[in-house]
Design an enzyme around this catalytic site. Structure first.
Site, PDB file in Angstrom:
ATOM      1  N   THR A 142      15.217  13.620  10.100  1.00  0.00           N
ATOM      2  CA  THR A 142      15.870  12.941   8.989  1.00  0.00           C
ATOM      3  C   THR A 142      15.822  13.756   7.713  1.00  0.00           C
ATOM      4  OG1 THR A 142      15.702  10.984   7.550  1.00  0.00           O
ATOM      5  CG2 THR A 142      13.679  11.753   8.563  1.00  0.00           C
ATOM      6  N   ASP A 143      16.771  13.497   6.807  1.00  0.00           N
ATOM      7  CA  ASP A 143      16.739  14.149   5.501  1.00  0.00           C
ATOM      8  C   ASP A 143      15.642  13.590   4.605  1.00  0.00           C
ATOM      9  OD1 ASP A 143      17.869  11.667   4.987  1.00  0.00           O
ATOM     10  OD2 ASP A 143      19.620  12.438   3.924  1.00  0.00           O
ATOM     11  N   GLU A 144      15.051  12.454   4.984  1.00  0.00           N
ATOM     12  CA  GLU A 144      14.039  11.840   4.135  1.00  0.00           C
ATOM     13  C   GLU A 144      12.763  12.681   4.036  1.00  0.00           C
ATOM     14  OE1 GLU A 144      13.519   7.609   4.229  1.00  0.00           O
ATOM     15  OE2 GLU A 144      15.363   7.341   5.373  1.00  0.00           O
ATOM     16  N   TYR A 168       7.019   6.458   6.657  1.00  0.00           N
ATOM     17  CA  TYR A 168       8.009   6.868   7.661  1.00  0.00           C
ATOM     18  C   TYR A 168       8.366   8.336   7.515  1.00  0.00           C
ATOM     19  CZ  TYR A 168      12.694   7.910   9.346  1.00  0.00           C
ATOM     20  OH  TYR A 168      13.766   8.529   9.924  1.00  0.00           O
ATOM     21  N   LYS A 172       7.704  11.617  10.024  1.00  0.00           N
ATOM     22  CA  LYS A 172       8.763  12.481  10.542  1.00  0.00           C
ATOM     23  C   LYS A 172       8.562  13.924  10.108  1.00  0.00           C
ATOM     24  CE  LYS A 172      11.937  11.784  12.652  1.00  0.00           C
ATOM     25  NZ  LYS A 172      12.138  11.893  14.128  1.00  0.00           N
TER      26      LYS A 172
END
Length: 365
Positions: A142-144, A168, A172
C-alpha cells in the site's frame, strides 16, 4: 498454476476474475489458481464461487501464519508464482485492535517467505533449474507505508522514505521490508507493488465507497471524518489487477512499482459524487438528494491528510497506465452495488454490524 494468498478478499477476488478474463481475451490457456485464504470477515468465497465451481480455482481454507498449511499447499500444487494479497487492511480496525495486524501482516508474511524460500531453493525443493529461474513472489502492498503528504508535496515515488502513521501501515511497512530483505539476503525472486486506494466491485462495506453507497440506500447517515478534505488517489481495482499481471510478467526482480490511479480526490467529493450517481440511478422516494444524509463526525486518530502516487516508473518500465477515470470507475462501482444485492447480503453479517457500531458509536455529529 499460481497461488494467491487472500484470493477471496476484495483485491484478491477481483484479481481471480481478472486473471481468467484477461487470459481468455489474450487467447491464453486458463491457467488455474489456488486461493489460499483464512476467510476472515472480509474473505468471501462467494466472490470467486463461479471459478471454484468451474474447477479453474481451488480454495484452500488456511492461515498464512500456519507454516504446515503453507508448506503443504506449495508442495501439493507446485505454483510457478505466489501472489501475496493476504492482509488485515482497515486503518480503523488497526486502531481498535493492532495485534491482529502485526500477526497477519508481519508474522504471516515472514512465515510465507520462509516456506516459499524452502520451496524455491531448499534441499527438498521440487523445482528444477528452469522452474526456479521462472519462479516469482509478488507482494502486494500500500501507499500508506509512505505516510502523509502536504497539499503541495510531490507524490509518493518508489524512493520516498517510509513513514507509516497507523498500526496498519506500520505492519505493511514491516512486511515490505521483510520481502526486500529476503530478496537481498537469500536471492528470493521478489516483486513488490505499492498501490493507492482501491475501489470497485466486491469491496467489503466497511470502506468509504461501499459504506456510503449502502448507507445512502438504507437511509442512514453518511459519516464523513473531520472536515472531509483528506485527499486520496483512487485506483479502480481492475486497473490494479492489470498492473499486477504486467509486473508479474515484466517486472525486474527485487524492484518496487508504485501503482496509482492518477485520481486525487477529496473524501467529501467522493461522497457527493456517489450521492449524485444514486440520485440519477436510484432516486429517494421522498425526492430529496442523498447529500442530505451527509453527517460530519469526529476524525480518526492520526488520519493522514493526503496520499498520491507517482506512477512514472511503472508507466515507463512496464508500460501500464490506468484505463479508468474516477468518473467511469465510480459509475461502474455504484451500478455493481445496485445490481448485486445477493452478494451484499452474504457479507452483512453480525460481525460487520458489530464493527460499524464499534467504530462509529460516540462519533457525535
Amino acid at each position: 498454476m499460481i497461488l494467491i494468498t487472500g484470493g477471496a478478499g476484495f483485491i484478491g477476488g477481483n484479481f481471480v476474475h481478472h486473471w481468467f478474463e484477461r487470459r481468455a481475451k489474450l487467447g491464453l490457456p486458463a491457467e488455474p489458481v489456488v486461493v489460499f485464504d483464512k476467510l476472515t470477515y472480509a474473505g468471501n468465497p462467494a466472490t470467486i464461487q463461479s471459478h471454484i465451481d468451474s474447477g479453474q480455482a481451488t480454495l484452500v481454507h488456511a492461515d498464512i501464519t500456519d507454516r504446515d498449511a503453507v508448506r503443504q499447499a506449495l508442495q501439493q500444487y507446485r505454483p510457478r508464482a505466489v501472489l501475496h494479497f493476504a492482509a488485515e487492511s482497515h486503518v480503523d480496525r488497526s486502531i481498535h485492535g493492532p495485534g491482529e495486524f502485526i500477526h497477519t501482516n508481519m508474522v504471516g508474511t515472514f512465515t510465507l517467505l520462509e516456506e516459499v524460500r524452502a520451496y524455491w531453493a531448499g534441499a527438498e525443493s521440487p523445482l528444477d533449474a528452469a522452474a526456479k529461474a521462472a519462479f516469482r513472489f509478488l507482494h502486494v502492498s500500500t501507499d500508506e507505508v509512505y505516510g502523509s503528504l502536504g497539499d503541495d508535496d510531490a507524490a509518493f515515488s518508489e524512493t520516498t522514505a517510509y513513514a507509516p502513521n497507523s498500526p496498519y501501515s506500520a505492519s505493511k511497512a514491516g512486511s515490505d521490508h521483510l520481502v526486500r530483505a529476503y530478496h537481498h539476503t537469500y536471492g528470493l525472486p521478489t516483486l513488490t507493488t505499492n498501490c493507492s486506494n482501491n475501489y470497485g466491485p466486491y469491496h467489503f462495506p466497511e470502506k468509504l465507497i461501499p459504506l456510503m453507497i449502502l448507507n445512502a440506500l438504507d437511509g442512514k447517515p453518511l459519516p464523513v471524518y473531520g472536515d472531509g478534505l483528506n485527499i486520496r488517489d483512487w485506483l479502480f481495482v481492475r486497473d490494479h489487477c492489470e498492473a499486477i499481471c504486467q509486473v508479474l510478467e515484466k517486472g525486474t526482480l527485487g524492484e518496487v512499482y508504485n501503482v496509482g490511479g492518477i485520481n486525487e480526490i477529496k473524501n467529501i467529493d467522493v461522497v457527493t459524487t456517489i450521492c449524485r450517481k444514486l440520485d440519477a440511478l436510484r432516486p429517494r422516494a421522498d425526492g430529496q438528494p442523498y447529500e442530505s444524509q451527509i453527517t460530519y463526525v469526529t476524525d480518526r486518530p492520526g488520519h493522514d491528510r493526503r496520499y498520491a502516487i507517482d506512477p512514472t516508473k511503472i508507466q515507463r518500465d512496464i508500460g501500464w497506465s490506468p484505463a479508468e477515470t474516477f468518473e467511469s470507475g465510480i459509475d461502474k462501482t455504484v451500478r455493481w452495488y445496485l445490481e448485486n444485492t445477493a452478494w451484499i447480503d452474504t457479507v452483512r453479517s453480525g460481525a460487520y454490524r458489530d464493527w460499524i457500531n464499534t467504530n462509529y458509536a460516540g462519533r457525535a455529529a
